[in-house]
Design an enzyme around this catalytic site. Structure first.
Site, PDB file in Angstrom:
ATOM      1  N   TYR A 144       0.862  -1.187   0.000  1.00  0.00           N
ATOM      2  CA  TYR A 144       0.000   0.000   0.000  1.00  0.00           C
ATOM      3  C   TYR A 144       0.895   1.233   0.000  1.00  0.00           C
ATOM      4  O   TYR A 144       1.835   1.321   0.788  1.00  0.00           O
ATOM      5  CB  TYR A 144      -0.883  -0.011   1.248  1.00  0.00           C
ATOM      6  CG  TYR A 144      -1.802   1.172   1.407  1.00  0.00           C
ATOM      7  CD1 TYR A 144      -2.883   1.355   0.552  1.00  0.00           C
ATOM      8  CD2 TYR A 144      -1.595   2.114   2.418  1.00  0.00           C
ATOM      9  CE1 TYR A 144      -3.746   2.440   0.707  1.00  0.00           C
ATOM     10  CE2 TYR A 144      -2.454   3.191   2.587  1.00  0.00           C
ATOM     11  CZ  TYR A 144      -3.526   3.353   1.727  1.00  0.00           C
ATOM     12  OH  TYR A 144      -4.378   4.419   1.890  1.00  0.00           O
ATOM     13  N   ASP A 239       9.369   2.978  -0.439  1.00  0.00           N
ATOM     14  CA  ASP A 239       8.328   3.621   0.346  1.00  0.00           C
ATOM     15  C   ASP A 239       8.642   3.327   1.809  1.00  0.00           C
ATOM     16  O   ASP A 239       8.352   2.260   2.332  1.00  0.00           O
ATOM     17  CB  ASP A 239       6.955   3.069  -0.046  1.00  0.00           C
ATOM     18  CG  ASP A 239       5.833   3.662   0.811  1.00  0.00           C
ATOM     19  OD1 ASP A 239       6.142   4.333   1.809  1.00  0.00           O
ATOM     20  OD2 ASP A 239       4.658   3.431   0.483  1.00  0.00           O
ATOM     21  N   LYS A 267       4.386   9.253   8.683  1.00  0.00           N
ATOM     22  CA  LYS A 267       4.322   8.712  10.040  1.00  0.00           C
ATOM     23  C   LYS A 267       5.375   9.314  10.986  1.00  0.00           C
ATOM     24  O   LYS A 267       5.229  10.444  11.410  1.00  0.00           O
ATOM     25  CB  LYS A 267       4.379   7.188   9.981  1.00  0.00           C
ATOM     26  CG  LYS A 267       3.190   6.630   9.139  1.00  0.00           C
ATOM     27  CD  LYS A 267       3.083   5.147   9.165  1.00  0.00           C
ATOM     28  CE  LYS A 267       2.086   4.613   8.159  1.00  0.00           C
ATOM     29  NZ  LYS A 267       0.711   4.594   8.567  1.00  0.00           N
TER      30      LYS A 267
HETATM   31  C1  LIG Z   1       3.883   2.065   3.298  1.00  0.00           C
HETATM   32  C2  LIG Z   1       2.852   3.150   3.266  1.00  0.00           C
HETATM   33  N1  LIG Z   1       2.899   4.073   2.294  1.00  0.00           N
HETATM   34  C3  LIG Z   1       2.017   5.086   2.229  1.00  0.00           C
HETATM   35  C4  LIG Z   1       1.023   5.206   3.154  1.00  0.00           C
HETATM   36  C5  LIG Z   1       0.062   6.351   3.081  1.00  0.00           C
HETATM   37  O1  LIG Z   1       0.299   7.246   4.106  1.00  0.00           O
HETATM   38  P1  LIG Z   1      -0.855   8.217   4.644  1.00  0.00           P
HETATM   39  O2  LIG Z   1      -1.860   7.346   5.322  1.00  0.00           O
HETATM   40  O3  LIG Z   1      -0.138   9.138   5.569  1.00  0.00           O
HETATM   41  O4  LIG Z   1      -1.426   8.928   3.473  1.00  0.00           O
HETATM   42  C6  LIG Z   1       0.926   4.286   4.192  1.00  0.00           C
HETATM   43  C7  LIG Z   1      -0.136   4.386   5.191  1.00  0.00           C
HETATM   44  O5  LIG Z   1      -0.367   3.528   6.005  1.00  0.00           O
HETATM   45  C8  LIG Z   1       1.868   3.223   4.240  1.00  0.00           C
HETATM   46  O6  LIG Z   1       1.820   2.300   5.201  1.00  0.00           O
END
Ligand SMILES: Cc1ncc(COP(=O)(O)O)c(C=O)c1O
Length: 428
Positions: A144, A239, A267
């Site tokens: 994700y 990511d 985060k």
């Molecule tokens: C690996 C990863 N990338 C991107 C995101 C998206 O981040 P946000 O929820 O701050 O938009 C998340 C959210 O859980 C994530 O776990």
């Protein structure tokens, strides 16, 4: 009734918020029942609106690595707020946090701050496309990267939880540029490169996946991706929204010794306020507006309150790198404790953990990708989740999520959690 006030609030919320929440997994759809509403939190503990206390294993889905209401962050935000909350004009704190992030993370020269992990990943692929002049990207099934259109194709987390990996509203035109590979399967990536020569701008990956539960990269997998990207002139995008500043100061790049071309954050980098970021070397970042042609902007990007929170958090981690060892030891302790209880109870399970990330899957076979993660017994998970909640242990309300330990959790808390599992296994 255990959750009386939370239930009342949820009934009201459903009248005015779709599904009663502002982000789907919070609604408890995967586990049934009503979500609890949180009144306040400190250290490792959440307190709900009914006054019940919980040891928290989510930490706001990752940001609060040092626990709730961490004093240096609260002080920084409070002091900053008194001087104004937003200007839309540059501030010194943006430079300070950028300097610190660039010093802590390997292989990056410049960083752009945004407001969420979604924005960071969305912007990172635009930059990769602008830089390479190519259109397609490769992502991994079950990973994700936020909810922007290009990533809502076989996505993990809430997407996987609700079985709607291809959300309505994402056009075929967008979907055709997102190619799907299997996690831990280099041959699937190689095949995509071969079928789409000179067309792939980048490969984006969670270097330790957290959105199909915690899934570790197998030996040689990340190295192989690095090599394939280099050979094919594509950018490797890590990511690190979950792993950045959580696995180590320098995130997964540091832990695995792999250089990514673009890294995204969220985060922890915001210390609990809405922050995301993406970073790369000077050359790649020079393509970004206003230095270069790839447009990206934000009214509240680099917001001084959020930057102050992030700076306080990164400063603490930079000055106390022993936190990472402490967290890894606590996680290993929990892992072993859970393992013993589940083995004694004869319950089929797999536990994946890495650093301070952890997932218990109710399946016999090792979990190495989305297919194996999906074999986890979701009915048993529901009983487990609610049993632990009653015991005062707050876990992610879906088996497709990672737990995030925070360093305010003590060994006494861990023992309480293991003892709670000891009772809960009787109902599983
Ligand atoms: C690996 C990863 N990338 C991107 C995101 C998206 O981040 P946000 O929820 O701050 O938009 C998340 C959210 O859980 C994530 O776990």
């Amino acid at each position: 009734m255990l959750y009386k006030r939370s239930s009342e609030l949820f009934a009201k919320a459903q009248q005015v918020l779709p599904g009663g929440v502002n982000s789907p997994v919070r609604a408890f759809n995967a586990v049934g029942g009503n979500p609890i509403f949180i009144k306040e939190a400190a250290g490792a503990y959440l307190t709900d609106e009914d006054g019940r206390k919980y040891i928290d294993y989510i930490a706001s889905w990752g940001p609060l690595i040092l626990g709730h209401a961490y004093p240096p962050v609260i002080e920084a935000v409070t002091e900053r707020a008194k001087k104004g909350t937003s200007f839309g004009i540059p501030t010194e704190v943006e430079v300070q946090i950028a300097e610190l992030a660039v010093a802590m993370v390997p292989n990056i020269d410049k960083i752009r701050f945004v407001n969420s992990g979604t924005e960071a990943c969305m912007s990172a692929i635009r930059l990769a496309r602008g830089y390479t002049g190519r259109e397609k990207i490769i992502k991994f099934i079950g990973c994700y990267h936020g909810h922007s259109d290009a990533f809502l194709i076989e996505a993990g987390s809430g997407g996987a939880t609700f079985g709607t990996p291809n959300s309505p509203g994402v056009t075929q035109g967008t979907a055709k540029d997102t190619l799907l590979a299997n996690y831990n399967d280099l041959a699937s990536v190689k095949a995509l490169f071969e079928a789409n020569p000179q067309q792939i701008a980048g490969v984006i990956i969670e270097p330790v996946a957290g959105n199909m539960g915690c899934v570790l990269p197998q030996e040689g997998f990340l190295e192989g991706l690095r090599q394939l990207c280099t050979e094919n002139g594509s950018l490797l995008i890590f990511d690190e929204v979950m792993t950045g500043f959580r696995l180590a100061k320098g995130g997964a790049q540091e832990v695995f010794g792999i250089r990514a071309d673009i890294v995204t954050f969220g985060k922890v980098i915001g210390g609990g306020l809405p922050v995301g970021a993406f970073a790369a070397n000077k050359e790649i970042m020079s393509y970004l507006a206003p230095e270069g042609p790839v447009y990206q902007a934000g009214t509240l990007s680099g917001n001084p309150l959020a930057m102050s929170a992030g700076l306080a958090m990164l400063t603490a981690l930079n000055e106390h790198p022993e936190v990472y060892e402490s967290l890894a030891k606590k996680t290993a302790y929990l892992h072993q404790g859970f393992e013993e209880v589940l083995q004694r109870a004869g319950i089929p399970h797999q536990i994946n953990s890495f650093g301070s990330m952890f997932t218990l899957f109710f399946t016999e076979s090792p979990v190495t990708n989305f297919v194996s993660s999906s074999k986890s017994d979701t009915q048993r998970f529901k009983r487990y989740f609610h049993g632990m909640l009653r015991e005062g242990i707050y876990l992610p309300p879906s088996s497709f999520e990672s737990y995030f330990l925070n360093d305010a959790i003590t060994y006494d808390d861990l023992d309480k959690t293991i003892k709670a599992l000891n009772r809960v296994v009787l109902e599983l």
